[in-house]
Design a protein around this motif. Sequence first.
Motif, PDB file in Angstrom:
ATOM      1  N   VAL A   6     -48.796 -20.579  14.111  1.00  0.00           N
ATOM      2  CA  VAL A   6     -50.130 -20.242  13.608  1.00  0.00           C
ATOM      3  C   VAL A   6     -51.238 -21.158  14.097  1.00  0.00           C
ATOM      4  O   VAL A   6     -52.401 -20.927  13.797  1.00  0.00           O
ATOM      5  N   HIS A   7     -50.907 -22.187  14.813  1.00  0.00           N
ATOM      6  CA  HIS A   7     -51.923 -23.116  15.288  1.00  0.00           C
ATOM      7  C   HIS A   7     -52.938 -22.392  16.176  1.00  0.00           C
ATOM      8  O   HIS A   7     -52.568 -21.668  17.083  1.00  0.00           O
ATOM      9  N   HIS A   8     -54.191 -22.544  15.871  1.00  0.00           N
ATOM     10  CA  HIS A   8     -55.302 -21.912  16.598  1.00  0.00           C
ATOM     11  C   HIS A   8     -55.356 -20.400  16.420  1.00  0.00           C
ATOM     12  O   HIS A   8     -55.971 -19.708  17.201  1.00  0.00           O
ATOM     13  N   HIS A   9     -54.685 -19.873  15.434  1.00  0.00           N
ATOM     14  CA  HIS A   9     -54.738 -18.437  15.171  1.00  0.00           C
ATOM     15  C   HIS A   9     -55.565 -18.206  13.915  1.00  0.00           C
ATOM     16  O   HIS A   9     -55.280 -18.771  12.881  1.00  0.00           O
ATOM     17  N   ARG A  10     -56.577 -17.370  14.008  1.00  0.00           N
ATOM     18  CA  ARG A  10     -57.412 -17.059  12.846  1.00  0.00           C
ATOM     19  C   ARG A  10     -57.086 -15.658  12.358  1.00  0.00           C
ATOM     20  O   ARG A  10     -57.004 -14.720  13.145  1.00  0.00           O
ATOM     21  N   TYR A  11     -56.905 -15.547  11.068  1.00  0.00           N
ATOM     22  CA  TYR A  11     -56.586 -14.270  10.450  1.00  0.00           C
ATOM     23  C   TYR A  11     -57.820 -13.719   9.741  1.00  0.00           C
ATOM     24  O   TYR A  11     -58.569 -14.465   9.127  1.00  0.00           O
ATOM     25  N   ALA A  12     -57.996 -12.415   9.809  1.00  0.00           N
ATOM     26  CA  ALA A  12     -59.139 -11.773   9.168  1.00  0.00           C
ATOM     27  C   ALA A  12     -59.011 -11.821   7.650  1.00  0.00           C
ATOM     28  O   ALA A  12     -59.999 -12.015   6.945  1.00  0.00           O
ATOM     29  N   THR A  13     -57.790 -11.654   7.158  1.00  0.00           N
ATOM     30  CA  THR A  13     -57.570 -11.674   5.713  1.00  0.00           C
ATOM     31  C   THR A  13     -56.330 -12.492   5.386  1.00  0.00           C
ATOM     32  O   THR A  13     -55.476 -12.727   6.246  1.00  0.00           O
ATOM     33  N   ARG A  14     -56.233 -12.880   4.138  1.00  0.00           N
ATOM     34  CA  ARG A  14     -55.058 -13.600   3.670  1.00  0.00           C
ATOM     35  C   ARG A  14     -53.810 -12.714   3.784  1.00  0.00           C
ATOM     36  O   ARG A  14     -52.730 -13.185   4.101  1.00  0.00           O
ATOM     37  N   GLU A  15     -53.967 -11.426   3.533  1.00  0.00           N
ATOM     38  CA  GLU A  15     -52.841 -10.492   3.647  1.00  0.00           C
ATOM     39  C   GLU A  15     -52.319 -10.414   5.081  1.00  0.00           C
ATOM     40  O   GLU A  15     -51.115 -10.329   5.294  1.00  0.00           O
ATOM     41  N   ASP A  16     -53.211 -10.436   6.058  1.00  0.00           N
ATOM     42  CA  ASP A  16     -52.783 -10.444   7.464  1.00  0.00           C
ATOM     43  C   ASP A  16     -51.935 -11.676   7.754  1.00  0.00           C
ATOM     44  O   ASP A  16     -50.901 -11.592   8.414  1.00  0.00           O
ATOM     45  N   ALA A  17     -52.373 -12.817   7.265  1.00  0.00           N
ATOM     46  CA  ALA A  17     -51.640 -14.061   7.477  1.00  0.00           C
ATOM     47  C   ALA A  17     -50.276 -14.005   6.793  1.00  0.00           C
ATOM     48  O   ALA A  17     -49.264 -14.377   7.391  1.00  0.00           O
ATOM     49  N   LYS A  18     -50.242 -13.528   5.553  1.00  0.00           N
ATOM     50  CA  LYS A  18     -48.983 -13.439   4.830  1.00  0.00           C
ATOM     51  C   LYS A  18     -48.001 -12.515   5.527  1.00  0.00           C
ATOM     52  O   LYS A  18     -46.812 -12.827   5.653  1.00  0.00           O
ATOM     53  N   ARG A  19     -48.478 -11.382   6.006  1.00  0.00           N
ATOM     54  CA  ARG A  19     -47.618 -10.412   6.692  1.00  0.00           C
ATOM     55  C   ARG A  19     -47.067 -11.011   7.986  1.00  0.00           C
ATOM     56  O   ARG A  19     -45.877 -10.896   8.286  1.00  0.00           O
ATOM     57  N   ASP A  20     -47.913 -11.678   8.735  1.00  0.00           N
ATOM     58  CA  ASP A  20     -47.501 -12.287   9.991  1.00  0.00           C
ATOM     59  C   ASP A  20     -46.480 -13.404   9.758  1.00  0.00           C
ATOM     60  O   ASP A  20     -45.468 -13.495  10.455  1.00  0.00           O
ATOM     61  N   LEU A  21     -46.734 -14.251   8.788  1.00  0.00           N
ATOM     62  CA  LEU A  21     -45.825 -15.351   8.497  1.00  0.00           C
ATOM     63  C   LEU A  21     -44.490 -14.844   7.957  1.00  0.00           C
ATOM     64  O   LEU A  21     -43.433 -15.367   8.308  1.00  0.00           O
ATOM     65  N   PHE A  22     -44.525 -13.834   7.128  1.00  0.00           N
ATOM     66  CA  PHE A  22     -43.279 -13.248   6.615  1.00  0.00           C
ATOM     67  C   PHE A  22     -42.440 -12.716   7.776  1.00  0.00           C
ATOM     68  O   PHE A  22     -41.233 -12.938   7.837  1.00  0.00           O
ATOM     69  N   GLY A  23     -43.089 -12.025   8.697  1.00  0.00           N
ATOM     70  CA  GLY A  23     -42.376 -11.505   9.862  1.00  0.00           C
ATOM     71  C   GLY A  23     -41.746 -12.608  10.690  1.00  0.00           C
ATOM     72  O   GLY A  23     -40.612 -12.483  11.161  1.00  0.00           O
ATOM     73  N   TYR A  24     -42.458 -13.714  10.853  1.00  0.00           N
ATOM     74  CA  TYR A  24     -41.926 -14.845  11.610  1.00  0.00           C
ATOM     75  C   TYR A  24     -40.729 -15.470  10.891  1.00  0.00           C
ATOM     76  O   TYR A  24     -39.679 -15.702  11.488  1.00  0.00           O
ATOM     77  N   ILE A  25     -40.886 -15.702   9.601  1.00  0.00           N
ATOM     78  CA  ILE A  25     -39.819 -16.354   8.842  1.00  0.00           C
ATOM     79  C   ILE A  25     -38.577 -15.481   8.777  1.00  0.00           C
ATOM     80  O   ILE A  25     -37.464 -15.944   9.032  1.00  0.00           O
TER      81      ILE A  25
END
Length: 51
Positions: A6-25
């Motif tokens: 996630v370094h240097h990655h900006r998310y439009a919403t908190r939900e976008d970040a949560k979805r992306d991180l869940f997919g990674y984990i």
Amino acid sequence: MKSAFVHHHRYATREDAKRDLFGYIEGYYNRQRLHSAIGYITPEQAERQAA
């Protein structure tokens, strides 16, 4: 994870970040990385050995 994903990655919403991180984990971190608790093998390898 911060520097690898996630370094240097900006998310439009908190939900976008949560979805992306869940997919990674769930997609990489928990399935493909080596785990010391199970003898430095992946969980998939441990499941195959148990079967």
